[in-house]
Design a protein around this motif. Structure first.
Motif, PDB file in Angstrom:
ATOM      1  N   LYS A 156      60.313  12.200 -65.443  1.00  0.00           N
ATOM      2  CA  LYS A 156      59.618  10.971 -65.851  1.00  0.00           C
ATOM      3  C   LYS A 156      58.134  11.033 -65.461  1.00  0.00           C
ATOM      4  CE  LYS A 156      59.747   5.995 -65.402  1.00  0.00           C
ATOM      5  NZ  LYS A 156      59.557   5.017 -64.391  1.00  0.00           N
ATOM      6  N   GLU A 157      57.861  11.463 -64.239  1.00  0.00           N
ATOM      7  CA  GLU A 157      56.484  11.535 -63.753  1.00  0.00           C
ATOM      8  C   GLU A 157      55.668  12.546 -64.570  1.00  0.00           C
ATOM      9  OE1 GLU A 157      54.130  12.313 -59.518  1.00  0.00           O
ATOM     10  OE2 GLU A 157      56.292  12.653 -59.630  1.00  0.00           O
ATOM     11  N   LEU A 158      56.243  13.718 -64.834  1.00  0.00           N
ATOM     12  CA  LEU A 158      55.530  14.730 -65.598  1.00  0.00           C
ATOM     13  C   LEU A 158      55.285  14.266 -67.034  1.00  0.00           C
ATOM     14  CD1 LEU A 158      54.210  17.474 -65.364  1.00  0.00           C
ATOM     15  CD2 LEU A 158      56.394  18.518 -65.978  1.00  0.00           C
ATOM     16  N   THR A 159      56.243  13.574 -67.601  1.00  0.00           N
ATOM     17  CA  THR A 159      56.074  13.017 -68.951  1.00  0.00           C
ATOM     18  C   THR A 159      54.929  12.010 -68.966  1.00  0.00           C
ATOM     19  OG1 THR A 159      58.416  13.363 -69.434  1.00  0.00           O
ATOM     20  CG2 THR A 159      57.258  11.778 -70.822  1.00  0.00           C
ATOM     21  N   LYS A 188      51.325  12.171 -71.008  1.00  0.00           N
ATOM     22  CA  LYS A 188      50.825  11.060 -71.838  1.00  0.00           C
ATOM     23  C   LYS A 188      49.405  10.675 -71.441  1.00  0.00           C
ATOM     24  CE  LYS A 188      55.226   8.905 -73.035  1.00  0.00           C
ATOM     25  NZ  LYS A 188      56.149   7.820 -72.714  1.00  0.00           N
ATOM     26  N   LEU A 189      49.152  10.582 -70.131  1.00  0.00           N
ATOM     27  CA  LEU A 189      47.807  10.236 -69.655  1.00  0.00           C
ATOM     28  C   LEU A 189      46.783  11.298 -70.050  1.00  0.00           C
ATOM     29  CD1 LEU A 189      48.487   8.849 -66.050  1.00  0.00           C
ATOM     30  CD2 LEU A 189      47.716   7.552 -68.045  1.00  0.00           C
ATOM     31  N   LEU A 190      47.205  12.554 -70.042  1.00  0.00           N
ATOM     32  CA  LEU A 190      46.313  13.644 -70.434  1.00  0.00           C
ATOM     33  C   LEU A 190      46.074  13.663 -71.944  1.00  0.00           C
ATOM     34  CD1 LEU A 190      47.757  16.483 -68.177  1.00  0.00           C
ATOM     35  CD2 LEU A 190      45.441  15.538 -68.029  1.00  0.00           C
ATOM     36  N   ILE A 209      44.229  12.254 -61.650  1.00  0.00           N
ATOM     37  CA  ILE A 209      44.563  10.978 -62.293  1.00  0.00           C
ATOM     38  C   ILE A 209      43.777   9.877 -61.589  1.00  0.00           C
ATOM     39  CG2 ILE A 209      46.391   9.312 -62.796  1.00  0.00           C
ATOM     40  CD1 ILE A 209      48.345  11.680 -62.817  1.00  0.00           C
ATOM     41  N   ASN A 210      43.137   9.053 -62.392  1.00  0.00           N
ATOM     42  CA  ASN A 210      42.430   7.886 -61.876  1.00  0.00           C
ATOM     43  C   ASN A 210      42.803   6.701 -62.763  1.00  0.00           C
ATOM     44  OD1 ASN A 210      40.764   6.097 -60.609  1.00  0.00           O
ATOM     45  ND2 ASN A 210      38.849   7.102 -61.175  1.00  0.00           N
ATOM     46  N   LYS A 211      43.625   5.829 -62.226  1.00  0.00           N
ATOM     47  CA  LYS A 211      44.148   4.665 -62.957  1.00  0.00           C
ATOM     48  C   LYS A 211      44.898   5.126 -64.201  1.00  0.00           C
ATOM     49  CE  LYS A 211      40.725   1.694 -60.948  1.00  0.00           C
ATOM     50  NZ  LYS A 211      39.308   1.742 -60.919  1.00  0.00           N
ATOM     51  N   ASN A 212      44.392   4.801 -65.386  1.00  0.00           N
ATOM     52  CA  ASN A 212      45.112   5.162 -66.612  1.00  0.00           C
ATOM     53  C   ASN A 212      44.454   6.341 -67.344  1.00  0.00           C
ATOM     54  OD1 ASN A 212      42.860   3.805 -67.413  1.00  0.00           O
ATOM     55  ND2 ASN A 212      43.859   2.603 -69.002  1.00  0.00           N
ATOM     56  N   GLU A 242      34.054  20.495 -63.817  1.00  0.00           N
ATOM     57  CA  GLU A 242      33.213  19.397 -64.309  1.00  0.00           C
ATOM     58  C   GLU A 242      34.029  18.305 -64.993  1.00  0.00           C
ATOM     59  OE1 GLU A 242      32.428  22.757 -65.151  1.00  0.00           O
ATOM     60  OE2 GLU A 242      31.205  22.832 -63.336  1.00  0.00           O
ATOM     61  N   ASN A 243      35.201  18.641 -65.525  1.00  0.00           N
ATOM     62  CA  ASN A 243      36.057  17.639 -66.178  1.00  0.00           C
ATOM     63  C   ASN A 243      36.378  16.488 -65.233  1.00  0.00           C
ATOM     64  OD1 ASN A 243      36.171  19.216 -68.468  1.00  0.00           O
ATOM     65  ND2 ASN A 243      38.297  19.826 -68.209  1.00  0.00           N
ATOM     66  N   ILE A 244      36.474  16.792 -63.941  1.00  0.00           N
ATOM     67  CA  ILE A 244      36.855  15.769 -62.960  1.00  0.00           C
ATOM     68  C   ILE A 244      35.819  14.653 -62.913  1.00  0.00           C
ATOM     69  CG2 ILE A 244      37.344  15.350 -60.514  1.00  0.00           C
ATOM     70  CD1 ILE A 244      38.272  18.346 -60.419  1.00  0.00           C
ATOM     71  N   SER A 245      34.564  15.009 -63.041  1.00  0.00           N
ATOM     72  CA  SER A 245      33.483  14.020 -62.973  1.00  0.00           C
ATOM     73  C   SER A 245      33.601  12.965 -64.063  1.00  0.00           C
ATOM     74  CB  SER A 245      32.125  14.714 -63.086  1.00  0.00           C
ATOM     75  OG  SER A 245      31.968  15.618 -62.030  1.00  0.00           O
ATOM     76  N   THR A 246      34.288  13.266 -65.141  1.00  0.00           N
ATOM     77  CA  THR A 246      34.398  12.316 -66.253  1.00  0.00           C
ATOM     78  C   THR A 246      35.300  11.128 -65.941  1.00  0.00           C
ATOM     79  OG1 THR A 246      36.247  13.452 -67.344  1.00  0.00           O
ATOM     80  CG2 THR A 246      34.010  14.156 -67.952  1.00  0.00           C
ATOM     81  N   ILE A 247      36.121  11.236 -64.874  1.00  0.00           N
ATOM     82  CA  ILE A 247      37.037  10.114 -64.589  1.00  0.00           C
ATOM     83  C   ILE A 247      36.917   9.542 -63.178  1.00  0.00           C
ATOM     84  CG2 ILE A 247      38.710  10.862 -66.319  1.00  0.00           C
ATOM     85  CD1 ILE A 247      40.564  11.627 -63.934  1.00  0.00           C
TER      86      ILE A 247
END
Length: 113
Positions: free
Chosen positions: A40-43, A47-49, A95-98, A107-112
């Motif tokens: 469930k968590e991985l699913t 979805k968030l990704l 993961i940050n919120k939704n 650098e992708n991390i800086s976007t969230i």
């Protein structure tokens, strides 16, 4: 709170943790090889990704090449393969919120955050 799915042996994952530490924001580290996400968590993470399960698979891993490469697998079967073999999960995942990103490149991390 920000959450990072982290593998301490991975340089990109360590860079992700360093970036979060330098941000000054509070975050939680999940060592996903020790605390394997549930189906469930991985699913939910997928979805968030906003990606398909196969996009989260590290296809260069020996486990993938020997056991799964070239096979017709459903999304559910791919998720189960990642749970049974967490080394197959791309890292780091932040993961940050939704919102979520794979921290490659870092650098992708800086976007969230």
């Amino acid at each position: 709170m920000i959450k990072i799915y982290h593998n301490p042996r991975c340089s990109k994952s360590r860079q992700g943790v360093a970036l979060l530490e330098n941000s000054g924001k509070e975050f939680k580290i999940v060592k996903y090889l020790d605390a394997v996400p549930s189906e469930k968590e991985l699913t939910e993470i997928i979805k968030l990704l906003n990606i398909s399960p196969i996009e989260l698979v590290r296809k260069s891993e020996k486990i993938w090449k020997e056991n799964y490469k070239g096979k017709e697998l459903s999304d559910s079967e791919i998720i189960k393969a990642m749970i049974q073999n967490p080394k197959l999960i791309e890292r780091p995942i932040i993961i940050n919120k939704n919102k979520a990103v794979i921290g490659r490149p870092t650098e992708n991390i800086s976007t969230i955050i």
